[in-house]
Design an enzyme around this catalytic site. Structure first.
Site, short mmCIF file in Angstrom:
data_model
loop_
_atom_site.label_atom_id
_atom_site.label_comp_id
_atom_site.label_asym_id
_atom_site.label_seq_id
_atom_site.Cartn_x
_atom_site.Cartn_y
_atom_site.Cartn_z
N TYR A 142 0.73 -1.27 -0.05
CA TYR A 142 -0.07 0.00 0.09
C TYR A 142 0.92 1.25 0.19
CZ TYR A 142 -4.01 -2.76 1.22
OH TYR A 142 -5.08 -3.99 1.01
N LYS A 191 3.15 -15.60 2.46
CA LYS A 191 3.25 -16.09 1.20
C LYS A 191 4.47 -16.52 0.59
CE LYS A 191 0.67 -17.93 -2.38
NZ LYS A 191 -0.17 -18.94 -2.12
N ASP A 223 -3.51 -18.06 1.71
CA ASP A 223 -4.44 -18.68 1.18
C ASP A 223 -5.11 -19.87 1.96
OD1 ASP A 223 -2.03 -19.86 0.61
OD2 ASP A 223 -2.44 -20.69 -1.12
N ASP A 247 -5.35 -6.63 5.80
CA ASP A 247 -6.58 -5.96 5.45
C ASP A 247 -7.79 -6.76 5.23
OD1 ASP A 247 -8.20 -3.86 4.29
OD2 ASP A 247 -7.12 -3.46 2.81
N ASP A 251 -11.14 -8.53 7.88
CA ASP A 251 -12.36 -8.14 7.26
C ASP A 251 -13.11 -9.50 7.15
OD1 ASP A 251 -12.39 -5.43 6.95
OD2 ASP A 251 -12.98 -5.47 5.04
#
Ligand code: NAD
Length: 357
Positions: A142, A191, A223, A247, A251
């Site tokens: 980001y 990852k 994942d 992020d 959620d």
């Protein structure tokens, strides 16, 4: 003890829910012999209306001069046509960066009394779960290098994920220290089978784990983590991860609790000053109707006591009061279906919690 708290009520239901949290903090202060001084500042749409800017300098200065910050929510349809840098939400990035907040703590708790609110089956949620997601907030993709260039297929856009050892250690320490105050388990999510930045993340976390022999440490690919959160959320205690993975996963974790009006969050930096806010937005559809659930903001206030002021007993008193009210079956409209009777208004729910406190 005496603390100065900056109040950023913001827009929509922001003023209603912050007022509720202030009432609960004030009662807690009286009960435990502390003094909290509250000073309101403008942020978001209301700040645009009165100053032309979503984040006036006076607000930044006021927050920097305070011991901690309590935020309601910003935004609403009235300001949706503002250009990008004048949007109310822009103020959130601005205030986080002005306060140097590099950690986001997001608890995802499913209270036994609210089991019916979760979209997961009973056998998966059991008697509830309690996960703390520690998300890196100021690094990664980001904030990385981005732009356009010529690629094999013509013009392409790119974003870059970059993490330094310093940034990883800084957020890792928050996760391990948090786990030491909880159930002493950390799952680091990356990852590393694909990304170089994740391989450095994993190596750095492993080195850090050696410093915390009491903490049970494990790694998980992102994942798999997305699957495990809905398959067996009770396996997690503290999750630590990068900005983008955090992020998305936070959620997902909030969704499996089924109640957006219940979830608090804390953004922390190097100093004890933090910013505390519910994870939900300004809920323009119910603003000004006294229907909002104030619990997420009240619990954000409890997090402030615990993480910024070191007042753990006081934080627990608030959390227990919320538990009691839920166990007694009291619900606001967003939680109806998980309790009995007519829904309470925002002020009635606040009164119940004050009573339990
Ligand atoms: P939202 O979280 O405001 O609302 C989503 C739904 O949840 C709505 O139906 C709302 O009524 C309900 N809801 C949310 N909080 C509730 C509460 N405490 N009690 C009862 N019901 C509640 O998300 P949205 O509708 O996507 O966004 C509305 C505005 O909020 C937008 O302008 C958005 O940009 C802004 N927003 C701000 C923040 C923030 O300030 N941190 C975060 C997210 C969205």
């Amino acid at each position: 003890m005496e603390f100065n708290i900056a109040l950023l009520k913001g827009d929509g239901i922001g003023p209603e829910i912050v007022d509720s949290a202030v009432a609960v903090l004030e009662k807690t202060a009286v009960k435990f012999g502390h003094k909290f001084n509250f000073t309101p500042y403008l942020i978001g749409g209301c700040a645009i209306d009165s100053t032309g800017l979503p984040l006036p300098q006076e607000t930044v200065d006021g927050c920097l001069a305070s011991d901690s910050v309590l935020l309601g929510a910003v935004g609403g349809p009235k300001w949706d046509d503002q250009p990008g840098d004048k949007r109310p939400e822009k103020a959130l990035l601005g205030i986080r960066s002005a306060l140097g907040l590099f950690t986001n703590l997001r608890p995802a708790t499913l209270y036994p009394a609210l089991r019916a609110a979760s979209p997961l089956k009973d056998e998966i949620v059991g008697d509830g779960f309690d996960i703390m997601i520690v998300r890196e907030l100021t690094g990664g993709i980001y904030f990385g290098d981005r732009g356009y260039r010529e690629g094999n297929y013509g013009r392409e856009a790119y974003d870059t994920e970059a993490y330094s050892v310093t940034e990883i250690e800084r957020i890792g320490r928050v996760a391990f220290d948090t786990a030491m105050k909880r159930n002493k388990r950390v799952t680091s999510i990356d990852k590393a089978n694909v990304l170089e930045s994740s391989r450095l993340w994993r190596k750095t976390m492993h080195a850090l784990a050696e410093e915390y022999p009491e903490v049970e440490y494990s790694d998980m690919f992102v994942d798999n983590a997305a699957m495990q959160l809905v398959r067996n959320p009770r396996q997690f205690d503290v999750i630590v991860t990068s900005n983008m993975f955090g992020d998305i996963l936070s959620d997902e974790a909030s969704q499996i609790t089924g109640s957006i009006g219940m979830l608090a969050s804390a953004s922390l930096g190097a100093s004890s000053r933090g910013m505390y806010e519910p994870i939900h937005g300004s809920a323009p559809d119910i603003a000004g109707q006294n229907k909002a659930n104030p619990i997420a903001t009240i619990l954000s206030g409890a997090m402030m006591l615990r993480y910024s002021f070191g007042l753990a007993k006081e934080a627990e008193a608030i959390e227990r009061a919320v538990d009691k009210v839920l166990n007694d079956g009291w619900r606001t409209a967003d939680l109806i279906g998980t309790g009995s009777g007519a829904p309470l208004t925002c002020t009635e729910m606040t009164e119940k919690i004050l009573g339990a406190l």
